[in-house]
Design a protein around this motif. Structure first.
Motif, PDB file in Angstrom:
ATOM      1  N   GLU A  68       4.348  -7.203  -1.024  1.00  0.00           N
ATOM      2  CA  GLU A  68       4.478  -6.389  -2.240  1.00  0.00           C
ATOM      3  C   GLU A  68       3.208  -6.466  -3.087  1.00  0.00           C
ATOM      4  N   GLU A  69       2.673  -7.673  -3.252  1.00  0.00           N
ATOM      5  CA  GLU A  69       1.445  -7.844  -4.034  1.00  0.00           C
ATOM      6  C   GLU A  69       0.289  -7.064  -3.414  1.00  0.00           C
ATOM      7  N   ARG A  70       0.163  -7.148  -2.110  1.00  0.00           N
ATOM      8  CA  ARG A  70      -0.924  -6.452  -1.431  1.00  0.00           C
ATOM      9  C   ARG A  70      -0.757  -4.935  -1.548  1.00  0.00           C
ATOM     10  N   CYS A  71       0.482  -4.461  -1.455  1.00  0.00           N
ATOM     11  CA  CYS A  71       0.735  -3.026  -1.608  1.00  0.00           C
ATOM     12  C   CYS A  71       0.313  -2.544  -2.990  1.00  0.00           C
ATOM     13  N   LEU A  72       0.703  -3.281  -4.014  1.00  0.00           N
ATOM     14  CA  LEU A  72       0.361  -2.881  -5.381  1.00  0.00           C
ATOM     15  C   LEU A  72      -1.155  -2.897  -5.588  1.00  0.00           C
ATOM     16  N   GLU A  73      -1.831  -3.888  -5.014  1.00  0.00           N
ATOM     17  CA  GLU A  73      -3.294  -3.957  -5.126  1.00  0.00           C
ATOM     18  C   GLU A  73      -3.972  -2.754  -4.467  1.00  0.00           C
ATOM     19  N   GLN A  74      -3.353  -2.227  -3.428  1.00  0.00           N
ATOM     20  CA  GLN A  74      -3.933  -1.092  -2.707  1.00  0.00           C
ATOM     21  C   GLN A  74      -3.491   0.257  -3.274  1.00  0.00           C
ATOM     22  N   GLY A  75      -2.639   0.246  -4.299  1.00  0.00           N
ATOM     23  CA  GLY A  75      -2.240   1.505  -4.924  1.00  0.00           C
ATOM     24  C   GLY A  75      -0.983   2.134  -4.368  1.00  0.00           C
ATOM     25  N   VAL A  76      -0.176   1.364  -3.639  1.00  0.00           N
ATOM     26  CA  VAL A  76       1.114   1.854  -3.155  1.00  0.00           C
ATOM     27  C   VAL A  76       2.105   1.850  -4.313  1.00  0.00           C
ATOM     28  N   GLU A  77       2.899   2.899  -4.437  1.00  0.00           N
ATOM     29  CA  GLU A  77       3.947   2.948  -5.448  1.00  0.00           C
ATOM     30  C   GLU A  77       5.211   2.310  -4.870  1.00  0.00           C
ATOM     31  N   LEU A  78       5.752   1.304  -5.562  1.00  0.00           N
ATOM     32  CA  LEU A  78       6.971   0.629  -5.117  1.00  0.00           C
ATOM     33  C   LEU A  78       8.106   0.968  -6.079  1.00  0.00           C
ATOM     34  N   ARG A  79       9.170   1.541  -5.551  1.00  0.00           N
ATOM     35  CA  ARG A  79      10.341   1.882  -6.361  1.00  0.00           C
ATOM     36  C   ARG A  79      11.519   1.019  -5.912  1.00  0.00           C
ATOM     37  N   PHE A  80      11.876   0.043  -6.732  1.00  0.00           N
ATOM     38  CA  PHE A  80      12.994  -0.837  -6.426  1.00  0.00           C
ATOM     39  C   PHE A  80      14.267  -0.323  -7.098  1.00  0.00           C
ATOM     40  N   GLU A  81      15.393  -0.911  -6.674  1.00  0.00           N
ATOM     41  CA  GLU A  81      16.707  -0.570  -7.238  1.00  0.00           C
ATOM     42  C   GLU A  81      16.950   0.940  -7.212  1.00  0.00           C
ATOM     43  N   THR A  82      16.577   1.553  -6.116  1.00  0.00           N
ATOM     44  CA  THR A  82      16.740   2.994  -5.954  1.00  0.00           C
ATOM     45  C   THR A  82      17.635   3.258  -4.746  1.00  0.00           C
ATOM     46  N   GLU A  83      18.887   3.544  -5.017  1.00  0.00           N
ATOM     47  CA  GLU A  83      19.850   3.851  -3.962  1.00  0.00           C
ATOM     48  C   GLU A  83      19.721   5.322  -3.581  1.00  0.00           C
ATOM     49  N   VAL A  84      19.514   5.576  -2.311  1.00  0.00           N
ATOM     50  CA  VAL A  84      19.322   6.947  -1.839  1.00  0.00           C
ATOM     51  C   VAL A  84      20.563   7.366  -1.047  1.00  0.00           C
ATOM     52  N   GLU A  85      21.411   8.155  -1.663  1.00  0.00           N
ATOM     53  CA  GLU A  85      22.604   8.668  -0.985  1.00  0.00           C
ATOM     54  C   GLU A  85      22.286   9.935  -0.203  1.00  0.00           C
ATOM     55  N   ASP A  86      21.370  10.719  -0.730  1.00  0.00           N
ATOM     56  CA  ASP A  86      20.998  11.997  -0.127  1.00  0.00           C
ATOM     57  C   ASP A  86      19.490  12.010   0.074  1.00  0.00           C
ATOM     58  N   LEU A  87      19.043  12.130   1.312  1.00  0.00           N
ATOM     59  CA  LEU A  87      17.607  12.088   1.588  1.00  0.00           C
ATOM     60  C   LEU A  87      16.860  13.260   0.976  1.00  0.00           C
ATOM     61  N   ASP A  88      17.562  14.308   0.597  1.00  0.00           N
ATOM     62  CA  ASP A  88      16.917  15.426  -0.090  1.00  0.00           C
ATOM     63  C   ASP A  88      16.449  15.035  -1.486  1.00  0.00           C
ATOM     64  N   SER A  89      16.952  13.904  -1.994  1.00  0.00           N
ATOM     65  CA  SER A  89      16.550  13.451  -3.327  1.00  0.00           C
ATOM     66  C   SER A  89      15.250  12.654  -3.313  1.00  0.00           C
ATOM     67  N   LEU A  90      14.712  12.379  -2.138  1.00  0.00           N
ATOM     68  CA  LEU A  90      13.454  11.645  -2.047  1.00  0.00           C
ATOM     69  C   LEU A  90      12.296  12.495  -2.568  1.00  0.00           C
ATOM     70  N   PRO A  91      11.206  11.858  -2.973  1.00  0.00           N
ATOM     71  CA  PRO A  91      10.022  12.626  -3.377  1.00  0.00           C
ATOM     72  C   PRO A  91       9.532  13.498  -2.218  1.00  0.00           C
ATOM     73  N   ALA A  92       8.817  14.558  -2.547  1.00  0.00           N
ATOM     74  CA  ALA A  92       8.258  15.439  -1.515  1.00  0.00           C
ATOM     75  C   ALA A  92       7.335  14.629  -0.606  1.00  0.00           C
ATOM     76  N   TYR A  93       7.396  14.904   0.687  1.00  0.00           N
ATOM     77  CA  TYR A  93       6.597  14.124   1.629  1.00  0.00           C
ATOM     78  C   TYR A  93       6.053  15.001   2.753  1.00  0.00           C
ATOM     79  N   ASP A  94       4.925  14.548   3.303  1.00  0.00           N
ATOM     80  CA  ASP A  94       4.419  15.090   4.560  1.00  0.00           C
ATOM     81  C   ASP A  94       4.944  14.270   5.735  1.00  0.00           C
TER      82      ASP A  94
END
Length: 375
Positions: free
Chosen positions: A104-130
């Motif tokens: 987690e620390e290394r991800c944050l240092e590299q600029g990865v966005e970490l979203r915790f406590e996020t329950e995903v019931e519907d995958l359509d609710s995820l951010p737009a992705y390639d």
């Protein structure tokens, strides 16, 4: 590239880290249902070979992990109360929580966005992705949502197991076989930090029910096992962290990707914990996927290359894991063997290790086998 990773375990975090390191223009988001700093289970195991692999991928991550490792070179087999030691097996243990913290620390240092406590019931609710990376474990929602395309096969095994911790410190990886009036119970134990060891208990369904473990509370289950393994625990307690009795599920998929979606780690495949390769395989997956994305311009080409590289490796390890888990399911059949012969049988259960491999690891152990006429 906009990349969304569902699942903040070792596979998802390591891939996110490497994807950003390969190309800082990648927008990488990791979505995890649990709070940061919470995890279930205790310690995980790496081989010496795995540690060298991690160093080759990211020196800084490897250096931070090295500071937190407990290392050993022996496997101990305890049968009929007698301990047989086999040297020359290089392993390292680390708390799963510490592994996740470093990633987690290394991800944050590299600029990865970490979203915790996020329950995903519907995958359509995820951010737009390639690209959507399903690193969401055995019960993967990504795999389930597009099951018709991934075509998964789930094989639920016979034995029950529960994953405990204990302050009792085990010198090396220890496999302990204890019988009582209820049946056979097997402990897989190893130290993963200065004050704690992992203590996984496995048994067949008949033994589990005869012991009343299907009805006992968590506290009563631990009390029962503390009595059974009293000699091995030396008065120390078993510690619980959602230590439910479950059955191992072997996961396979006919396809690892579908369109802009790909599976990683346990979502794609599992290997029984008795060969200690689950986290290793997941991290190697992550590195291979990140490398393929960096090497190929087209997502579909990269995903095909990732699967082509990893599938043969994973299937070979799964075959070894299958042999190992099946031996543990029928281990009672070998209890008539004396401790030395039993230890030899246990060490060669996965068919990855033979007598010549053992000779390289521990010539003295093989000499004992030869003297006893066992090889």
């Amino acid at each position: 590239m906009r990349i969304v990773v569902l699942g903040g375990g070792p596979a998802g975090l390591y891939f996110a880290l490497l994807a950003r390191r390969l190309d800082s223009t990648n927008q990488v988001t990791v979505v995890e249902r649990n709070p940061r700093g919470s995890t279930f289970g205790w310690g995980v195991v790496f081989s010496g070979k795995t540690l060298r692999f991690l160093e080759g991928q990211d020196v800084e991550t490897h250096a931070r992990l090295r500071q937190k490792l407990a290392t050993w070179e022996n496997v101990d087999i305890v049968h009929r109360g007698e301990r047989v030691r086999i040297e020359g097996n290089r392993f390292a243990g680390i708390a799963r929580l510490e592994l996740l913290k470093v990633l987690e620390e290394r991800c944050l240092e590299q600029g990865v966005e970490l979203r915790f406590e996020t329950e995903v019931e519907d995958l359509d609710s995820l951010p737009a992705y390639d690209l959507l990376v399903g690193a969401d474990g055995v019960n993967s929602r990504v795999r389930t949502t597009w099951a018709d395309h991934f075509n998964p096969s789930l094989d639920t095994r016979r034995n029950r197991y529960a994953w405990y911790g204990t302050p009792q410190l085990f010198d090396g990886l220890t496999l302990t076989f204890r019988e009582n009036e209820d049946g056979l119970f097997i402990a897989h134990s190893y130290r993963f930090e200065p004050q704690l060891s992992t203590f996984i208990v496995e048994c067949d369904e008949k033994s589990w029910r005869a012991a009343g473990l299907d009805r006992r509370s968590d506290a009563d289950s631990r009390a029962y096992l503390e009595r059974l393994f009293a000699e091995d625990l030396a008065g120390e307690p078993l510690l619980s962290n959602r230590s439910n009795w479950i059955r191992f599920v072997t996961v396979r998929n006919q396809h690892w990707s579908y369109g802009r979606r790909v599976l990683l780690g346990d979502a794609a495949h599992t290997a029984h914990f008795s060969i200690g390769s689950g986290t290793k395989i997941a991290l190697e997956d992550a590195a291979a996927l990140a490398s393929s994305l960096g090497q190929y311009g087209q997502i579909d080409t990269a995903l095909a290359a990732y699967e082509a590289e990893r599938r043969p490796v994973v299937e070979k390890l799964q075959a070894a894991a299958q042999s190992s888990l099946e031996w543990f399911e029928r281990a009672a059949e070998d209890l008539h063997l004396d401790p030395l012969a039993f230890a030899y049988r246990a060490m060669t259960r996965s068919e990855r290790i033979d007598i010549e491999n053992l000779r390289q690891r521990d010539p003295a152990f093989v000499a004992r086998l030869e003297e006893a006429g066992l090889v």
